[in-house]
Design an enzyme around this catalytic site. Structure first.
Site, PDB file in Angstrom:
ATOM      1  N   LYS A  45       0.815  -1.218   0.000  1.00 42.39           N
ATOM      2  CA  LYS A  45       0.000   0.000   0.000  1.00 42.39           C
ATOM      3  C   LYS A  45       0.848   1.269   0.000  1.00 42.39           C
ATOM      4  O   LYS A  45       0.607   2.200  -0.777  1.00 42.39           O
ATOM      5  CB  LYS A  45      -0.919   0.030   1.232  1.00 42.39           C
ATOM      6  CG  LYS A  45      -1.948  -1.059   1.295  1.00 42.39           C
ATOM      7  CD  LYS A  45      -2.904  -0.862   2.461  1.00 42.39           C
ATOM      8  CE  LYS A  45      -2.234  -0.931   3.819  1.00 42.39           C
ATOM      9  NZ  LYS A  45      -1.707  -2.264   4.125  1.00 42.39           N
ATOM     10  N   ASN A  88      -3.327   6.430   5.896  1.00 45.49           N
ATOM     11  CA  ASN A  88      -2.591   5.486   6.725  1.00 45.49           C
ATOM     12  C   ASN A  88      -1.084   5.662   6.580  1.00 45.49           C
ATOM     13  O   ASN A  88      -0.312   4.921   7.152  1.00 45.49           O
ATOM     14  CB  ASN A  88      -2.981   4.046   6.330  1.00 45.49           C
ATOM     15  CG  ASN A  88      -2.559   3.018   7.353  1.00 45.49           C
ATOM     16  OD1 ASN A  88      -2.779   3.178   8.542  1.00 45.49           O
ATOM     17  ND2 ASN A  88      -1.931   1.945   6.888  1.00 45.49           N
ATOM     18  N   HIS A 105      -4.071  -9.354  10.688  1.00 46.31           N
ATOM     19  CA  HIS A 105      -5.001  -8.889  11.722  1.00 46.31           C
ATOM     20  C   HIS A 105      -6.055  -9.939  12.063  1.00 46.31           C
ATOM     21  O   HIS A 105      -7.206  -9.597  12.357  1.00 46.31           O
ATOM     22  CB  HIS A 105      -5.676  -7.584  11.285  1.00 46.31           C
ATOM     23  CG  HIS A 105      -4.729  -6.506  10.885  1.00 46.31           C
ATOM     24  ND1 HIS A 105      -3.801  -5.969  11.754  1.00 46.31           N
ATOM     25  CD2 HIS A 105      -4.541  -5.877   9.688  1.00 46.31           C
ATOM     26  CE1 HIS A 105      -3.094  -5.049  11.108  1.00 46.31           C
ATOM     27  NE2 HIS A 105      -3.519  -4.978   9.866  1.00 46.31           N
TER      28      HIS A 105
END
Length: 427
Positions: A108, A131, A176
């Site tokens: 990303k 982010n 996650h």
């Protein structure tokens, strides 16, 4: 009442946003001394913990990405009909320029940075954040022709009004899993990025990135179709519909995963009308981001590589694939930390072939060490560096790509990477 949960840089940007609108929010944080406390403007109250009684009076809760919507206090608020949003939702409601939205398990930050630099190279005003780097609300202070946002699954959970000019889920691999019920739950959070998107970009090499709703505008992959790669006279090129655009050996970033990142960046720029030459100029000069497959030093013929940003198994697989073709001797992998409930099995398949030896450390180091005979459990990363230095020979490479979060032993993956670099430079 507006209640902001979580301080830090993002929380402070939310406080400033509401104060500018004449609203004084209340801030809650579970930490006794949260970062940014000393920067809170006068008149803004900070409460330690999640005060259920105060939360009952909220008409809007702005939740930090770090707090799960499954938190009992937030679930209770949602059941009462309280609006729960994040800073990205506030940003997209205000933004007056088109947004390029980028998410995925890995790559990303690289793609976001590439797209931002390509737009700037084309002479346009661009705001890059989310982010990565600057909190999104800070971007509203400066005029922009385009915004480029890196978005995590946590941020997307509280984003409801995004209408991106172009969007992509770069790839999907387990991450996650301590927060999501499974891969399907994690994927659903990522797919929010495509809501109302004008140009949906998908990864041909990862069928999970295809949207459940909406039609893909374009695709990228490592074959020769659409945005892909072709070989011409023994030389590999980035290509579009088979037309060679740039030899990959002219780029400073290496590895198949970075070829995919470059192709995704080009496609996103094409989607919003950025001309080709600025794209290629950036790809020729871009050296990569810190802690992402960065060369540290060569010692006695051994090359040391810092990929501390590899905080999940998918990122480590990509890092190994990216460097393996250049390794003349053995590849020694340093891995460990907080596994976040991931399945480490995919690494097991590489032991003895792509990975010659794996030195394991940290909270879940023992789980990694149990994968096979080519593993070794050590006390911490410093011991892993010393052990790798003792066993490596000329032609070998040592790769830090931990497949885990860093928070069991370090403040962040950046601190972990910096410590690794310091230790290697001291050899």
């Amino acid at each position: 009442m507006v209640i902001i949960i979580g301080l830090g840089k993002t929380g402070l940007s939310c406080v400033e946003y509401f104060l500018a609108k004449g609203v004084t929010p209340l801030v809650m944080d579970t930490r006794a001394n949260p970062p940014g406390r000393d920067q809170l403007p006068a008149g803004v109250e900070l409460v330690q913990g999640l005060d259920r009684e105060r939360l009952k009076h909220a008409h809007m809760i702005v939740a930090s990405p770090g707090i799960a919507l499954a938190t009992p206090e937030l679930k209770e608020a949602a059941e009462r009909g309280v609006q729960i949003v994040g800073d990205i939702e506030l940003f997209v409601r205000e933004a007056q320029a088109p947004i390029i939205a980028i998410t995925g398990s890995n790559g990303k930050s690289t793609v976001t940075t590439l797209v931002g630099e390509m737009i700037a190279e084309a002479g346009l005003r661009v705001g890059v954040g989310g982010n990565i780097g600057i909190p999104a609300l800070e971007l509203l202070k400066t005029p922009a022709d385009l915004y480029v946002l890196e978005l995590s699954s946590f941020q997307l959970e509280t984003t409801h009004s995004l209408r991106a000019a172009a969007s992509v889920v770069l790839n999907l691999s387990e991450d996650h899993m301590d927060r999501y019920e499974g891969m399907a739950d994690y994927r659903a959070a990522k797919m929010v990025v495509h809501q109302h998107s004008s140009h949906i970009l998908v990864n041909r090499d990862d069928q999970q990135t295809r949207p459940d709703v909406g039609k893909a505008w374009g695709s990228f992959g490592l074959d020769s179709a659409a945005y892909g790669r072709v070989e011409v006279d023994g030389r590999l090129w980035l290509s579009l519909l088979g037309e060679p655009l740039l030899p990959v050996d002219e780029m400073k970033i290496v590895g198949a995963h970075n070829h995919a990142n470059a192709l995704a960046a080009m496609a996103l720029c094409d989607a919003v009308g950025i001309v080709r030459e600025p794209q290629l100029a950036v790809l020729r000069r871009f050296e990569g981001l810190p802690h992402r497959a960065r060369f540290v030093r060569e010692v006695n013929g051994v090359r040391w590589i810092n990929d501390s940003k590899a905080t999940n198994v998918g990122a480590t697989l990509a890092a190994v694939a990216g460097v393996r073709e250049a390794v003349q001797g053995k590849l020694i992998l340093l891995a460990g930390g907080q596994g976040k409930g991931q399945d480490f099995g995919p690494l097991q398949a590489l032991l003895g072939s792509q990975i010659d030896h794996m030195l394991c450390f940290g909270q879940d180091g023992a789980m990694l060490a149990a994968l096979g005979e080519q593993t070794e459990l050590v006390a911490n990363m410093e011991e892993a560096v010393k052990r790798a230095f003792a066993m490596a020979k000329a032609g070998d490479w040592v790769l830090l790509a931990p497949a885990c979060a860093s928070l069991d032993q370090f403040k962040s993956f950046e601190v972990r990477g910096d410590r690794f670099t310091e230790q290697v430079l001291a050899l």
